[in-house]
Write a protein that holds these residues in place. Structure first.
Motif, PDB file in Angstrom:
ATOM      1  N   PRO A 130      13.014  24.330  46.980  1.00  0.00           N
ATOM      2  CA  PRO A 130      12.710  22.927  46.686  1.00  0.00           C
ATOM      3  C   PRO A 130      11.641  22.323  47.580  1.00  0.00           C
ATOM      4  CG  PRO A 130      15.070  23.292  46.542  1.00  0.00           C
ATOM      5  CD  PRO A 130      14.469  24.568  47.070  1.00  0.00           C
ATOM      6  N   ASP A 131      11.530  22.790  48.834  1.00  0.00           N
ATOM      7  CA  ASP A 131      10.532  22.203  49.719  1.00  0.00           C
ATOM      8  C   ASP A 131       9.116  22.693  49.420  1.00  0.00           C
ATOM      9  OD1 ASP A 131      10.750  24.773  50.696  1.00  0.00           O
ATOM     10  OD2 ASP A 131      11.094  24.185  52.777  1.00  0.00           O
ATOM     11  N   GLY A 139      18.104  19.240  41.554  1.00  0.00           N
ATOM     12  CA  GLY A 139      18.225  20.326  42.511  1.00  0.00           C
ATOM     13  C   GLY A 139      17.765  21.654  41.958  1.00  0.00           C
ATOM     14  N   GLY A 140      18.190  22.721  42.651  1.00  0.00           N
ATOM     15  CA  GLY A 140      17.824  24.056  42.235  1.00  0.00           C
ATOM     16  C   GLY A 140      18.718  24.579  41.119  1.00  0.00           C
ATOM     17  N   ASP A 141      18.468  25.828  40.757  1.00  0.00           N
ATOM     18  CA  ASP A 141      19.169  26.452  39.634  1.00  0.00           C
ATOM     19  C   ASP A 141      20.004  27.657  40.044  1.00  0.00           C
ATOM     20  OD1 ASP A 141      17.787  24.833  37.523  1.00  0.00           O
ATOM     21  OD2 ASP A 141      16.025  25.874  38.329  1.00  0.00           O
ATOM     22  N   SER A 154      22.113  26.071  43.826  1.00  0.00           N
ATOM     23  CA  SER A 154      21.112  25.021  43.984  1.00  0.00           C
ATOM     24  C   SER A 154      20.012  25.372  44.986  1.00  0.00           C
ATOM     25  CB  SER A 154      21.784  23.718  44.438  1.00  0.00           C
ATOM     26  OG  SER A 154      22.479  23.916  45.661  1.00  0.00           O
ATOM     27  N   GLY A 155      20.001  26.607  45.466  1.00  0.00           N
ATOM     28  CA  GLY A 155      19.054  26.948  46.518  1.00  0.00           C
ATOM     29  C   GLY A 155      17.622  27.113  46.057  1.00  0.00           C
TER      30      GLY A 155
END
Length: 222
Positions: A130-131, A139-141, A154-155
């Motif tokens: 994400p950053d 969020g992530g998947d 969500s990473g």
């Protein structure tokens, strides 16, 4: 396989007459940014599905030597669209690529090809921290374990690029379905893998994403 059939409703008035893959970023249609990445890995065939504003999209594909996989009637989603295109793509694993993102860094398809191991993998997806993502809401998947296997989490954000074995599509009877259905089956078999992208990435899913992507392209490569 480049996914080019969607309505692009989040782009508002920009897609009222124009298919989303033909919206320009830095003076070039999104589709052509994606096509440059594809041509760099020299696949045997290049196919794109079409639905919304299909006449415009198919004229663009024909001018670039890309085979169209039309989806008349209802749109088939990613899984259904890929399954319908298999007679054009042939057998064996395929790259799939979403054209509504901009990558800044190494060619994502080259990274996938270098890391692909069919003995262990049914699919290898490219994930973005994400950053290092711009234009993304939410969020992530996926998360990954120490061996690189993917699970829902969500990473990392799915970046829209993958290598995928297509045999599992035959086991899905639905005509319209998302590739998420196939991915979940692969997760259950511990054969869905994820590779982290080392560069920057921008989602051009909304009008403000155009300026973000153009600014990203002006930055030095990571």
């Amino acid at each position: 396989m480049i996914f080019a059939a969607g309505f692009g409703t989040r782009m508002g008035a920009l897609t009222r007459e124009c298919p989303k893959p033909l919206i320009e970023v830095a003076g070039k249609p999104l589709f052509d940014h994606a096509l440059a990445l594809v041509r760099d890995v020299a696949p045997r065939r290049i196919v794109a599905n079409t639905h919304y504003r299909a006449d415009r999209m198919e004229a663009h594909l024909a001018a670039r030597g890309v085979t169209a996989s039309p989806e008349p009637g209802e749109i088939l989603d990613t899984g259904g669209g890929l399954k319908a295109a298999l007679p054009l793509l042939g057998t064996g694993p395929v790259f799939t690529l979403n054209p509504d993102v901009i990558w800044r860094g190494p060619n994502p398809l080259r990274l996938l090809r270098e890391a692909w191991d069919p003995a262990r993998m049914d699919a290898l997806l490219l994930g973005v921290p994400p950053d290092r993502a711009r234009g993304r809401r939410g969020g992530g998947d996926f998360d990954i374990d120490d061996g690189g296997r993917a699970r829902r989490g969500s990473g990392l954000i799915y970046g829209g690029a993958q290598i995928l074995r297509t045999e599992g599509l035959a086991d899905i009877a639905d005509r319209v379905f998302s590739l998420n259905l196939l991915w979940d089956r692969m997760i259950g078999a511990q054969r869905l893998y994820l590779l982290e992208y080392p560069g920057m990435w921008c989602d051009v899913g909304r009008p403000e994403g155009i300026a973000m992507a153009e600014a990203l392209l002006e930055e030095p490569n990571v």
